[in-house]
Design a protein around this motif. Structure first.
Motif, PDB file in Angstrom:
ATOM      1  N   LEU A 579      45.210  49.166  35.385  1.00  0.00           N
ATOM      2  CA  LEU A 579      44.936  47.978  36.402  1.00  0.00           C
ATOM      3  C   LEU A 579      44.979  46.651  35.941  1.00  0.00           C
ATOM      4  CD1 LEU A 579      41.395  49.251  37.723  1.00  0.00           C
ATOM      5  CD2 LEU A 579      43.903  49.154  38.849  1.00  0.00           C
ATOM      6  N   ALA A 580      44.587  46.280  34.440  1.00  0.00           N
ATOM      7  CA  ALA A 580      45.145  44.982  33.963  1.00  0.00           C
ATOM      8  C   ALA A 580      46.417  44.800  33.791  1.00  0.00           C
ATOM      9  CB  ALA A 580      44.564  45.027  32.530  1.00  0.00           C
ATOM     10  N   LEU A 581      47.456  45.538  33.621  1.00  0.00           N
ATOM     11  CA  LEU A 581      48.805  45.423  33.431  1.00  0.00           C
ATOM     12  C   LEU A 581      49.410  44.982  35.023  1.00  0.00           C
ATOM     13  CD1 LEU A 581      50.151  48.145  31.117  1.00  0.00           C
ATOM     14  CD2 LEU A 581      49.865  45.683  30.888  1.00  0.00           C
ATOM     15  N   LEU A 582      48.957  45.725  35.977  1.00  0.00           N
ATOM     16  CA  LEU A 582      49.196  45.702  37.480  1.00  0.00           C
ATOM     17  C   LEU A 582      48.866  43.959  38.020  1.00  0.00           C
ATOM     18  CD1 LEU A 582      50.356  46.702  39.885  1.00  0.00           C
ATOM     19  CD2 LEU A 582      48.078  47.498  40.440  1.00  0.00           C
ATOM     20  N   ALA A 583      47.616  43.852  37.428  1.00  0.00           N
ATOM     21  CA  ALA A 583      46.915  42.381  37.743  1.00  0.00           C
ATOM     22  C   ALA A 583      47.839  41.388  37.368  1.00  0.00           C
ATOM     23  CB  ALA A 583      45.521  42.337  37.361  1.00  0.00           C
ATOM     24  N   VAL A 584      48.240  41.436  36.150  1.00  0.00           N
ATOM     25  CA  VAL A 584      49.134  40.459  35.445  1.00  0.00           C
ATOM     26  C   VAL A 584      50.548  40.186  36.112  1.00  0.00           C
ATOM     27  CG1 VAL A 584      50.289  39.869  33.181  1.00  0.00           C
ATOM     28  CG2 VAL A 584      48.180  40.860  32.853  1.00  0.00           C
ATOM     29  N   GLN A 585      51.055  41.489  36.506  1.00  0.00           N
ATOM     30  CA  GLN A 585      52.417  41.707  36.918  1.00  0.00           C
ATOM     31  C   GLN A 585      52.209  40.864  38.446  1.00  0.00           C
ATOM     32  OE1 GLN A 585      55.253  42.511  35.979  1.00  0.00           O
ATOM     33  NE2 GLN A 585      54.531  42.734  33.919  1.00  0.00           N
TER      34      GLN A 585
END
Length: 664
Positions: A579-585
């Motif tokens: 979820l964190a990686l998706l939010a960054v993207q």
């Protein structure tokens, strides 16, 4: 007990108010207020009874007996009336038999012994209450905007009809009649009945809630009053009333035995010794009709003619979940018995058959319907195994399926309203046209088959529990069924995620309350996945250690977390990182790519994806999934699978009757 009474009563009072108060603004306030109250009460129930399950004897229960009797009879009488009005002899006969059996049970066999617990709260009931309140309530809020658009569509259709042919004015007026007050009243009656099914331990009260669910599904499926809707509503009534007949016959057998049984927890503790074979099989049969297991899947597929909130409610938070809920409650009485083998085999074959059938569907709602039946089959299979490990997996399959399917059905309904189709092949570029809807669709689909979402974790637990139980033949069913599940979701997900050149003019915006409901459902899905270790530790494992038996006793004292707490925590950490990686993207600003798309020819336009092919013609590039109709189509395997499973079911009933006679 006051909280339970409020959870059952608030939806019923709301239903009455919605039936009388027809103003759109008042309806919105009532629906939202009721959903907030139900959700708050479900949380209070969780805080109050999580660590201390409890049974309650209801004051004036003898007077309530006449209320439940009247409720069951009223449901039967309405279906009889509709059967006479629409000349449906099968439904008329089944409802008449059901009414006669209910009268006999309630008047001739009414218990003259003390009932130990009319209502019962345990951790599993709390889980179900949270699902009904939050997911069911979210669907009701979603329905506010959806049904407003639905009514506008009917008005436009009626106007066109009257313009084309003045003789059809009467039909046009029928179409334009605003019946949303009935629709929302039945939705909340549905929720109230579901709360009753979850909390009622007295079997006659449970039967009354069961019959109300049947009535509500009948009315909601036929809501549009088209010929197809009426036909499918009667099919649903015939199948579910036959299940009600089986349920009532089981209660009559239980009340007529040497040691009469009138409570669900007593039934489970008594039947765990391998007795009461026929009553348990009849109740299991009723649960399978309600859960649309093969050969009864046709009623749930036919429910697709109803407005999308009905589909979402039937498939996720209520109705079908009532069937598998009772099966999981009965799990300690199943296992290596004839009823256990009956549930296990029918559930396993349903999982395999309906997963295969879903491959051939391009209609998004039919894919979701077949997937629902298949996953309910897997849950039934877990209940039939009868071990605490399998029950652990079945409960989590139920939880994550409810969260994911509610989101998926609502997304498909919104996309259909705004794009004009529910065909998967017509969802090209949906990520550009409806980005938030497409994101929620992708989230729901990933939740169904990708790690570390809870659905796949639950299937992992199912494999472990099957291996530990010794039912190795089920590993074959689970392996092939899961592989076909991957095919179904992967090809649809690829269609949703395919992105063409952005076109701001083509962006479609849904109503704010629809977007709010979808966001809420997506949030609940994410929170449920993140909280999987805590759900297991504080809800499911404690329930399994004292499940469904006479108060204060336990059968599964060795029940533990099937996959281990460490594994579940690792899964949650991986999910948070994802979820964190998706939010960054999503947050990161990136330049818009403007590269020319190569289309295996001489490209003429990247915007409309046209190219000059080898014959010198200008063609449009496209993509289409392979549905393998000749292999997995309904015409290829649907009828054969239904007949085979019906034969297996009949064979088990013969075995059950023989064993019951031998025990006399």
């Amino acid at each position: 007990m006051e909280i339970i009474a409020a959870l059952i009563g608030i939806p019923l009072v709301t239903a009455l108010l919605l039936l009388v108060l027809r103003n759109d603004t008042v309806r919105t306030v009532l629906v939202i207020t009721s959903v907030v109250l139900m959700s708050a009460l479900a949380v209070l129930l969780t805080l109050g009874y999580l660590a201390s399950p409890e049974g309650f004897v209801v004051p004036f229960a003898d007077n309530l007996h006449y209320v439940t009797l009247g409720t069951s009879l009223a449901c039967c009488v309405y279906i009889i009336y509709r059967g006479i009005r629409d000349s449906n002899r099968l439904v008329l006969a089944l409802a008449g038999i059901q009414a006669a059996l209910v009268l006999f049970y309630e008047l001739a066999l009414y218990p003259d012994v003390a009932i130990q617990a009319d209502l019962y709260v345990d951790q599993f009931a709390i889980i179900m209450a949270l699902i009904i309140a939050f997911i069911g309530g979210g669907i009701c809020v979603y329905a506010l905007s959806y049904m407003r658009d639905h009514q506008d569509h009917l008005n436009h259709e009626a106007q066109s009809l009257a313009t084309k042919d003045p003789s059809l004015v009467k039909e046009a007026l029928r179409l334009t009649r605003d019946r949303r007050h009935i629709f929302f009243a039945i939705l909340f009656l549905f929720l109230g009945a579901m709360f009753a099914v979850v909390f009622c331990n007295r079997l006659s009260w449970l039967l009354a809630g069961w019959e109300v669910l049947t009535l509500c599904s009948f009315v909601l499926i036929g809501y549009t009053r088209t010929a197809e809707a009426t036909k499918n509503s009667f099919r649903a009534a015939a199948i579910n009333v036959s299940g009600g007949v089986a349920f009532t016959l089981a209660l009559i057998l239980l009340a007529s035995g040497a040691t009469p049984v009138f409570e669900l927890d007593v039934l489970v503790s008594t039947a765990a010794g391998g007795v009461l074979v026929l009553p348990v099989m009849l109740i299991a049969f009723a649960c399978m009709t309600k859960a649309a297991q093969m050969p009864f899947q046709s009623w749930l597929l036919g429910a697709m003619v109803a407005p999308t909130p009905v589909s979402a409610l039937l498939h996720s938070a209520t109705m079908v979940k009532a069937g598998v809920y009772i099966l999981l409650k009965l799990a300690p009485a199943l296992g290596w018995t004839i009823p256990g083998s009956f549930v296990l085999i029918i559930g396993g074959l349903t999982f395999l058959g309906c997963t295969a059938l879903s491959i051939s569907q391009s209609n998004a709602k039919r894919v979701l319907a077949y997937s629902t039946v298949a996953n309910l089959g897997l849950i039934a299979c877990c209940a039939g195994i009868g071990t605490p490990e399998a029950a652990w997996a079945g409960i989590f399959l139920l939880v994550f399926h409810a969260a994911a399917k509610a989101l998926l059905f609502c997304c498909v309904g919104t996309a259909e309203h705004h794009l004009g189709s529910r065909d998967i092949e017509r969802l090209d570029n949906i990520f550009v046209r409806m980005p938030w809807i497409a994101s929620c669709l992708a989230l729901g689909m990933m939740a169904m088959f990708i790690a570390p979402f809870g659905m796949l974790v639950s299937k992992w637990a199912t494999i472990v529990s099957i291996a530990q139980s010794g039912h190795f033949e089920l590993l074959f069913i689970l392996a092939f069924g899961s592989a076909m599940t991957f095919v179904v979701w992967a090809k649809w997900l690829g269609k949703v995620l395919a992105i063409g050149k952005p076109d701001l003019k083509g962006v479609v915006r849904a109503a704010k309350d629809e977007l709010f409901s979808l966001t809420l459902l997506a949030f609940l899905l994410v929170i449920t996945t993140l909280g999987l270790p805590y759900l297991s530790e504080f809800f499911v494992v404690p329930y399994l250690m004292g499940t469904g038996l006479a108060l204060g006793s336990s059968m599964w004292e060795s029940a533990t977390n099937v996959l281990g707490s460490d594994n579940l925590i690792i899964m949650s950490i991986i999910f948070m990182a994802m979820l964190a990686l998706l939010a960054v993207q999503l947050i990161r600003k990136r330049p818009t790519p403007n590269d020319t798309v190569y289309l295996a020819g001489v490209g003429t336009s990247s915007e409309d994806r046209s190219y000059q092919n080898s014959l010198g013609e200008v063609a449009l590039a496209g993509q289409r999934n392979w549905y393998m109709d000749k292999i997995f189509g309904e015409g290829a395997i649907g009828r054969q699978a239904t007949i085979m499973i019906a034969a297996v079911m009949a064979l088990f009933f013969i075995l059950g009757i023989v064993q019951e006679l031998m025990m006399l």
